[in-house]
Design a protein around this motif. Sequence first.
Motif, PDB file in Angstrom:
ATOM      1  N   MET A   9      -3.733  -4.794  -4.213  1.00 47.72           N
ATOM      2  CA  MET A   9      -4.718  -3.856  -4.749  1.00 47.72           C
ATOM      3  C   MET A   9      -4.462  -3.654  -6.232  1.00 47.72           C
ATOM      4  SD  MET A   9      -2.628  -1.388  -2.473  1.00 47.72           S
ATOM      5  CE  MET A   9      -2.012  -2.967  -1.903  1.00 47.72           C
ATOM      6  N   VAL A  10      -5.505  -3.229  -6.935  1.00 51.19           N
ATOM      7  CA  VAL A  10      -5.403  -2.883  -8.346  1.00 51.19           C
ATOM      8  C   VAL A  10      -6.251  -1.624  -8.546  1.00 51.19           C
ATOM      9  CG1 VAL A  10      -7.274  -4.472  -8.954  1.00 51.19           C
ATOM     10  CG2 VAL A  10      -5.717  -3.675 -10.727  1.00 51.19           C
ATOM     11  N   ALA A  11      -5.714  -0.714  -9.363  1.00 49.08           N
ATOM     12  CA  ALA A  11      -6.419   0.565  -9.554  1.00 49.08           C
ATOM     13  C   ALA A  11      -6.370   0.980 -11.014  1.00 49.08           C
ATOM     14  CB  ALA A  11      -5.797   1.651  -8.682  1.00 49.08           C
TER      15      ALA A  11
ATOM     16  N   VAL B 197      -7.609  -6.737  -2.694  1.00 53.31           N
ATOM     17  CA  VAL B 197      -7.703  -8.194  -2.811  1.00 53.31           C
ATOM     18  C   VAL B 197      -6.908  -8.825  -1.670  1.00 53.31           C
ATOM     19  CG1 VAL B 197      -7.265 -10.204  -4.274  1.00 53.31           C
ATOM     20  CG2 VAL B 197      -7.917  -8.019  -5.315  1.00 53.31           C
ATOM     21  N   ASP B 198      -7.547  -9.718  -0.940  1.00 51.02           N
ATOM     22  CA  ASP B 198      -6.904 -10.425   0.172  1.00 51.02           C
ATOM     23  C   ASP B 198      -6.753 -11.895  -0.202  1.00 51.02           C
ATOM     24  OD1 ASP B 198      -5.922 -11.408   2.514  1.00 51.02           O
ATOM     25  OD2 ASP B 198      -7.748 -11.092   3.691  1.00 51.02           O
ATOM     26  N   GLN B 199      -5.650 -12.222  -0.882  1.00 58.76           N
ATOM     27  CA  GLN B 199      -5.424 -13.625  -1.210  1.00 58.76           C
ATOM     28  C   GLN B 199      -4.439 -14.283  -0.234  1.00 58.76           C
ATOM     29  OE1 GLN B 199      -3.460 -14.563  -4.932  1.00 58.76           O
ATOM     30  NE2 GLN B 199      -2.764 -12.464  -5.199  1.00 58.76           N
ATOM     31  N   PHE B 200      -3.864 -13.477   0.672  1.00 57.61           N
ATOM     32  CA  PHE B 200      -3.041 -14.026   1.757  1.00 57.61           C
ATOM     33  C   PHE B 200      -3.889 -13.992   3.028  1.00 57.61           C
ATOM     34  CE2 PHE B 200       0.056 -12.791  -1.386  1.00 57.61           C
ATOM     35  CZ  PHE B 200       1.004 -13.801  -1.318  1.00 57.61           C
ATOM     36  N   ARG B 201      -4.876 -14.838   3.037  1.00 57.54           N
ATOM     37  CA  ARG B 201      -5.869 -14.863   4.102  1.00 57.54           C
ATOM     38  C   ARG B 201      -5.212 -14.989   5.474  1.00 57.54           C
ATOM     39  NH1 ARG B 201     -11.420 -16.459   3.678  1.00 57.54           N
ATOM     40  NH2 ARG B 201     -12.296 -17.020   5.693  1.00 57.54           N
ATOM     41  N   TRP B 202      -5.735 -14.243   6.448  1.00 58.38           N
ATOM     42  CA  TRP B 202      -5.294 -14.261   7.848  1.00 58.38           C
ATOM     43  C   TRP B 202      -3.872 -13.741   8.051  1.00 58.38           C
ATOM     44  CZ3 TRP B 202      -7.336 -19.723   7.229  1.00 58.38           C
ATOM     45  CH2 TRP B 202      -8.724 -19.766   7.440  1.00 58.38           C
TER      46      TRP B 202
ATOM     47  N   PRO C 297       0.798  -1.223   0.000  1.00 60.17           N
ATOM     48  CA  PRO C 297       0.000   0.000   0.000  1.00 60.17           C
ATOM     49  C   PRO C 297       0.832   1.276   0.000  1.00 60.17           C
ATOM     50  CG  PRO C 297      -0.909  -1.581   1.561  1.00 60.17           C
ATOM     51  CD  PRO C 297       0.411  -2.141   1.098  1.00 60.17           C
ATOM     52  N   ILE C 298       2.009   1.247   0.652  1.00 58.08           N
ATOM     53  CA  ILE C 298       2.826   2.461   0.760  1.00 58.08           C
ATOM     54  C   ILE C 298       3.395   2.857  -0.600  1.00 58.08           C
ATOM     55  CG2 ILE C 298       4.820   3.526   1.861  1.00 58.08           C
ATOM     56  CD1 ILE C 298       2.454   2.949   3.734  1.00 58.08           C
ATOM     57  N   THR C 299       4.051   1.907  -1.286  1.00 60.22           N
ATOM     58  CA  THR C 299       4.617   2.246  -2.592  1.00 60.22           C
ATOM     59  C   THR C 299       3.515   2.433  -3.635  1.00 60.22           C
ATOM     60  OG1 THR C 299       4.984  -0.109  -3.086  1.00 60.22           O
ATOM     61  CG2 THR C 299       6.811   1.116  -2.104  1.00 60.22           C
ATOM     62  N   PHE C 300       2.412   1.722  -3.467  1.00 58.46           N
ATOM     63  CA  PHE C 300       1.270   1.924  -4.368  1.00 58.46           C
ATOM     64  C   PHE C 300       0.777   3.361  -4.285  1.00 58.46           C
ATOM     65  CE2 PHE C 300      -3.372   2.281  -4.517  1.00 58.46           C
ATOM     66  CZ  PHE C 300      -3.605   1.943  -5.850  1.00 58.46           C
TER      67      PHE C 300
END
Length: 400
Positions: free
Chosen positions: A393-395, A382-387, A359-362
């Motif tokens: 993210m995609v924008a 998108v949370d594909q690394f559950r828990w 998120p920071i570099t994004f």
Amino acid sequence: MLTIESLTHLGMGRASDGRSLLPRVLPGEEVDVAQDGSVRIVTPSADRVAAPCRHYKSCGGCAMQHATDAFVADWKLGIVQKAVHAHGLSPEFHAVQTSPANSRRRAKFSGRRTKKGAMVGFHGRASHTLFAVPDCQLVTPALLDILPALEALTVLACSRKGEIDLTLTDAPLGPDVLVTTDKELTPQLRIEVAAFANHHGLSRLVWNDEPVVTINAPAQDFVGAKVTPPPGAFLQATKHGEMTLLQAVEEITGKAQRVVDLFAGCGTFTLPLAKRAEVHAVEGEAEMLSALDRGWRAGHELRKVTTETRDLFRRPLEPDELRHFDTAVIDPPRAGADAQIATLARSDIKTIAMVSCNPITFARDANTLVDAGFEMPWVQTVDQFRWSPHVEMVAAFTRK
């Protein structure tokens, strides 16, 4: 007694004493901390649940199984929002898409010999202690099923006091296994390891950088094109996560005729996009591009795909090179891609789909594009690394 005031981006609880960071707690909870550092929950949060995995207390593979799915989704969305808002940006944030349990198709386990044989599993949190995880709730059933057999492989591959890494990838015709060890692969050991792979139905077994045996190509389906990634190569963690990211990228690039795919990897986005557009794939690892190219040549009804091996950190595509394309897709590693983003900002590219795992570099790179005249209408988390604390993210970025 301490009160948990908030969570860090790594899931650690900030306590009311202003200095303590505590694991596996939730905001609003009152806790007691013993002298040995153990935490007792005195007043639990309404968002606290029983962990679905029996290994949670010992294993360090998960950080957030003590919270409801809704809480984790909101927490991860908040991490992305905070990073983006810090740059004065205010796009629409779509609802978080979370991969289901037992869907992780690639994971790195550790193996160690014991007095009775061997153990394969994950380390405890911030620990060198290894724990077996036969009922792991993260990885696919196919990877769980092969874990007991990998104990025998560990006996072959591991020195008595050492430890090995076992990178497992779920493939349609059998698990793909990469062994990382300091033990020499002797001719006799090669025979034994090949026999092990054949007996247990592995598709491929690689010893460090050396392929020992390929029984079936461990190909992945990139929406109609079959690609066999190099051993240990990057792959989206879950098929659900991959398809969610791809759906967003396809929505952004829907009208594209000529696409440049930057940090293309093995073709996660390149090959599906080639169903309707010409794509130029740029990646720093030549082996990954070779796998992509083979997949394209064996595919059906795909438009022209070209490849270029290039270090985009040191030598980003310049505006005069980007003028051949109307749309760009960029999916950099955690460090982001400030050099390439800077040239995209100066180019004539009209549309950009940016995928990120940080998120920071994004947010930093998004701000560069917005300052250059792009609009960012929405962000999909998108949370594909559950828990875990990880989030992707995609924008969409379009010129005004």
